[in-house]
Design a protein around this motif. Sequence first.
Motif, PDB file in Angstrom:
ATOM      1  N   LYS A  14       0.850  -1.190   0.000  1.00 12.50           N
ATOM      2  CA  LYS A  14       0.000   0.000   0.000  1.00 12.50           C
ATOM      3  C   LYS A  14       0.885   1.240   0.000  1.00 12.50           C
ATOM      4  CE  LYS A  14      -4.139  -1.680   2.291  1.00 12.50           C
ATOM      5  NZ  LYS A  14      -5.140  -1.381   3.317  1.00 12.50           N
ATOM      6  N   ARG A  15       0.340   2.293  -0.574  1.00 13.75           N
ATOM      7  CA  ARG A  15       1.060   3.563  -0.598  1.00 13.75           C
ATOM      8  C   ARG A  15       0.049   4.702  -0.562  1.00 13.75           C
ATOM      9  NH1 ARG A  15       5.206   5.387  -5.326  1.00 13.75           N
ATOM     10  NH2 ARG A  15       5.505   7.486  -4.574  1.00 13.75           N
ATOM     11  N   ILE A  16       0.399   5.776   0.116  1.00 14.96           N
ATOM     12  CA  ILE A  16      -0.447   6.961   0.146  1.00 14.96           C
ATOM     13  C   ILE A  16       0.291   8.088  -0.560  1.00 14.96           C
ATOM     14  CG2 ILE A  16      -1.554   8.705   1.604  1.00 14.96           C
ATOM     15  CD1 ILE A  16      -1.987   6.493   3.684  1.00 14.96           C
ATOM     16  N   LEU A  17      -0.381   8.680  -1.530  1.00 11.42           N
ATOM     17  CA  LEU A  17       0.173   9.810  -2.267  1.00 11.42           C
ATOM     18  C   LEU A  17      -0.499  11.080  -1.777  1.00 11.42           C
ATOM     19  CD1 LEU A  17      -0.079   8.237  -5.821  1.00 11.42           C
ATOM     20  CD2 LEU A  17       2.019   8.568  -4.539  1.00 11.42           C
ATOM     21  N   ILE A  36      -6.760   1.891  -7.051  1.00  8.05           N
ATOM     22  CA  ILE A  36      -7.059   3.061  -6.225  1.00  8.05           C
ATOM     23  C   ILE A  36      -8.094   2.668  -5.171  1.00  8.05           C
ATOM     24  CG2 ILE A  36      -7.915   5.433  -6.182  1.00  8.05           C
ATOM     25  CD1 ILE A  36      -7.070   5.671  -9.136  1.00  8.05           C
ATOM     26  N   GLU A  37      -7.663   2.640  -3.917  1.00  6.50           N
ATOM     27  CA  GLU A  37      -8.595   2.334  -2.823  1.00  6.50           C
ATOM     28  C   GLU A  37      -9.477   3.534  -2.519  1.00  6.50           C
ATOM     29  OE1 GLU A  37      -6.339   0.555   0.487  1.00  6.50           O
ATOM     30  OE2 GLU A  37      -7.283  -1.296  -0.205  1.00  6.50           O
ATOM     31  N   ASN A  38      -8.857   4.706  -2.443  1.00  5.21           N
ATOM     32  CA  ASN A  38      -9.630   5.933  -2.326  1.00  5.21           C
ATOM     33  C   ASN A  38      -8.774   7.083  -2.821  1.00  5.21           C
ATOM     34  OD1 ASN A  38      -8.171   7.033   0.045  1.00  5.21           O
ATOM     35  ND2 ASN A  38      -9.155   5.351   1.120  1.00  5.21           N
ATOM     36  N   GLY A  39      -9.454   8.133  -3.273  1.00  5.00           N
ATOM     37  CA  GLY A  39      -8.757   9.263  -3.856  1.00  5.00           C
ATOM     38  C   GLY A  39      -8.952   9.280  -5.360  1.00  5.00           C
ATOM     39  N   THR A  85      -4.431  10.204  -2.075  1.00  8.16           N
ATOM     40  CA  THR A  85      -4.897   8.971  -2.695  1.00  8.16           C
ATOM     41  C   THR A  85      -4.185   7.771  -2.101  1.00  8.16           C
ATOM     42  OG1 THR A  85      -5.345  10.159  -4.759  1.00  8.16           O
ATOM     43  CG2 THR A  85      -5.134   7.765  -4.921  1.00  8.16           C
ATOM     44  N   GLU A  86      -4.974   6.770  -1.740  1.00  4.20           N
ATOM     45  CA  GLU A  86      -4.419   5.523  -1.221  1.00  4.20           C
ATOM     46  C   GLU A  86      -4.504   4.479  -2.332  1.00  4.20           C
ATOM     47  OE1 GLU A  86      -5.083   2.362   2.431  1.00  4.20           O
ATOM     48  OE2 GLU A  86      -6.039   4.343   2.515  1.00  4.20           O
ATOM     49  N   ILE A  87      -3.357   3.898  -2.649  1.00  2.75           N
ATOM     50  CA  ILE A  87      -3.298   2.903  -3.718  1.00  2.75           C
ATOM     51  C   ILE A  87      -2.691   1.607  -3.202  1.00  2.75           C
ATOM     52  CG2 ILE A  87      -3.148   4.566  -5.616  1.00  2.75           C
ATOM     53  CD1 ILE A  87      -0.097   4.094  -5.642  1.00  2.75           C
TER      54      ILE A  87
END
Length: 172
Positions: A14-17, A36-39, A85-87
């Motif tokens: 997981k990564r958050i941008l 894309i989980e959210n964002g 954005t969480e991917i």
Amino acid sequence: MIQTLLESGIFSEKRILKRNEYLNTAGSIDTQIYYIENGSMRIFIMDEDEERIIRIGYSGNIVVSLDSFLSEKPSEFYIQAIKTTEIRLASKKDFYQFIQSDDENMKFWTVILEDLVLQQIEREKDLLMNSPKERFERVLKRSPKLFQEIPNKYIANYLRMSPETLSRLKKS
């Protein structure tokens, strides 16, 4: 089928941008595929000094720098977070192992690629032949969530119209 992909475990990282952070830039090689989980994110190319958005993704979408993913050569595309954005990431190796492990998984990949080709053909025809109003109506019908998730300036760029034209069309 995306749920099957997520459950397979290949999207383990997981990564958050942050807002406006680049996932990758032109000239880089990117062999990852992203969920894309959210964002929200935009994929664009530079045309002289102007950005040209070619694709927009939001929660529940898969995004990929497809040219680089397939060829393993540098991409001409930028992928940038529109908002935080969480991917989830999957490597090309893990993704290909997954799709090659089962006929249904391979069919899923074929459907994704066919859908991308058909979307691209539809988009090219749209930009060449249709008025701004027709482009707006087609996208509104196909992706109403886009207008809830994405700022107008990005939608206008994607539709190749000014933000003012988009605003007028939304009001009519």
